[in-house]
Design an enzyme around this catalytic site. Structure first.
Site, short mmCIF file in Angstrom:
data_model
loop_
_atom_site.label_atom_id
_atom_site.label_comp_id
_atom_site.label_asym_id
_atom_site.label_seq_id
_atom_site.Cartn_x
_atom_site.Cartn_y
_atom_site.Cartn_z
N GLU A 18 78.65 -73.12 -14.89
CA GLU A 18 77.33 -72.97 -14.04
C GLU A 18 77.67 -72.58 -12.62
O GLU A 18 78.23 -73.16 -12.02
CB GLU A 18 76.75 -74.53 -14.42
CG GLU A 18 75.12 -74.38 -14.10
CD GLU A 18 74.47 -75.84 -14.24
OE1 GLU A 18 75.11 -76.68 -15.05
OE2 GLU A 18 73.66 -76.49 -13.49
N GLY A 63 69.11 -81.57 -14.38
CA GLY A 63 68.53 -82.74 -13.66
C GLY A 63 68.77 -82.78 -12.22
O GLY A 63 69.52 -82.00 -11.93
O1 OSB Z 1 73.64 -78.67 -10.24
O2 OSB Z 1 72.96 -79.46 -12.03
C1 OSB Z 1 72.96 -79.82 -11.01
C2 OSB Z 1 72.59 -83.29 -9.47
C3 OSB Z 1 72.21 -82.98 -8.10
C4 OSB Z 1 72.23 -81.76 -7.69
C5 OSB Z 1 72.34 -80.60 -8.66
C6 OSB Z 1 73.03 -80.73 -9.74
C7 OSB Z 1 72.98 -82.25 -10.23
C8 OSB Z 1 73.48 -82.59 -11.59
C9 OSB Z 1 73.04 -83.97 -12.15
O3 OSB Z 1 74.29 -81.89 -12.19
C10 OSB Z 1 72.01 -83.85 -13.02
C11 OSB Z 1 71.59 -85.46 -13.61
O4 OSB Z 1 72.29 -85.96 -14.22
O5 OSB Z 1 70.41 -85.53 -13.28
MG MG Z 2 73.75 -77.12 -11.51
#
Ligand code: OSB
Ligand code: MG
Length: 374
Positions: A213, A290
């Site tokens: 990602e 998330g």
């Molecule tokens: O890049 O998906 C992301 C959390 C904070 C900011 C960015 C991201 C994330 C997560 C956590 O990957 C996802 C979650 O558990 O809410």
């Molecule tokens: Mg992400």
């Protein structure tokens, strides 16, 4: 839908466990909640902007100010037939998608309640159960990460995603694969690499990952398309996709094979549905991202994940992974099969715990419909 007033609240909530990404560590969250008061119902939503401008330029203070000064006044003087009309009234304000999403999503919750219909049905969802994965942050040691993964696998989660950055990547992935050769595994770089890291990035191909990602810049599509040509592993875009037009460009340029939809990042349910439909048309699977939400944002993520092209497990996991006590009832719970069963109650399907919310509130502002438009 006549909107009588909009309440903004800031809550402070400690995370059970710190969450670290390539851009920093969070130990607690400042949570911005929006309540729309409309014709006898309260629509609730959460603004997913974080404590600082690191994931995106938006943060809780820009969201609060933009809602108060520009977005809420638009809605408080609008004539809305449906929640999705809200998006059109806010469209003349540029950017600030997380602020817009909080308002629009509160309208959808209100509309669903007024229709006495579950939110997921109002969104045209088709599933009664959604598939869940977990996102596991950077830890203090490899051992702690492996221990965390073991716990989440035992809890039933269908996909493990680990955060990576230079210095916390190849060795970590080697150790995970040595212990669990066959689990569904992906990684998220949150923009930690550059095209000059190509030789290094190619080594991600050795780990049979479901996806990597957002390896490159948060605002980039072009260089991701060059990189996707050089890698076997599917690239998934998160930060780069701000609306359906970004998704269209990314698909056209073959910059990714998977898209992560975060309803806050794209500005609300209307645009999230547009991104979803576009990806479906092009055969690009999506999953729900998330932002360390409380149960309110989480309930909205559950509802969104019921749309048919959410083919991959999302980062929508149980409340208890984040919070000592969540602000909704029941809390979001995940089955031993790594699924969440969708509620058939009207609206978001999870009651807000108003007393707890009141106790956690450190700032509150009520925005009224002005006398001129009343
Ligand atoms: O890049 O998906 C992301 C959390 C904070 C900011 C960015 C991201 C994330 C997560 C956590 O990957 C996802 C979650 O558990 O809410
Ligand atoms: Mg992400």
């Amino acid at each position: 839908m006549k909107i009588e007033s909009i309440t903004l609240r800031e809550l402070r909530m400690p995370l059970k466990h710190f969450f670290e990404t390539s851009f920093g560590r969070a130990e607690s969250r400042r949570i911005l909640l929006v309540t729309v008061h409309s014709e006898g119902v309260e629509g609730w939503a959460e603004c997913v902007a974080h404590d600082g401008p690191f994931f995106s330029y938006e943060w809780i203070e820009t969201a609060w100010a933009t809602i108060r000064e520009f977005l809420a006044p638009e809605l408080l003087s609008a004539k809305l037939e449906t929640a999705s009309d809200g998006a059109r009234y806010m469209a003349q304000i540029r950017g600030h998608n997380m602020a817009k999403a909080a308002l629009e999503n509160a309208l959808w919750d209100a509309e669903a309640q007024q229709n006495q219909q579950p939110l997921w049905m109002l969104l045209s969802g088709t599933r009664s159960e959604i598939a869940c994965g977990v996102s596991i942050g950077i830890q203090d040691s490899h051992e702690e990460l492996l221990e965390n993964i073991a716990i989440e696998l035992a809890a039933g989660y269908q996909r493990i995603k680990v955060k990576v950055k230079p210095g916390w990547d190849m060795e970590v992935l080697q150790k995970i694969r040595a212990r669990w050769p066959n689990i569904v595994l992906s990684c998220d770089a949150n923009s930690a690499y550059r095209p000059s890291d190509l030789d290094h990035l190619r080594r991600f191909d050795d780990f049979n990952l479901l996806m990597i990602e957002q390896p490159l810049w948060d605002d980039d599509i072009f260089y991701h398309s060059s990189l996707q040509r050089e890698m076997k592993t599917a690239i998934c875009l998160d930060e780069s996709i701000r609306h359906a037009r970004d998704a269209e460009q990314a698909i056209e340029m073959r910059a990714c094979r998977i898209i992560n939809i975060k309803v806050g990042r794209v500005g609300g349910f209307s645009e999230a549905i547009a991104v979803h439909n576009l990806c479906q048309k092009h055969g690009i699977p999506v999953w729900c991202g998330g932002m360390l939400e409380t149960g309110i944002g989480r309930a909205h993520n559950v509802a969104l994940s019921t749309l048919p092209n959410f083919h991959l497990p999302g980062d929508v996991s149980a409340s208890k992974r984040y919070w000592a006590e969540d602000i909704v009832e029941p809390e979001i719970e995940v089955s031993q099969q790594g699924t969440i069963t969708v509620s058939n109650e009207a609206g978001r399907g999870y009651e807000v715990k108003k007393d707890l919310i009141e106790r956690l509130t450190v700032r509150k502002e009520v925005l009224q419909r002005s006398a001129a438009t009343a």
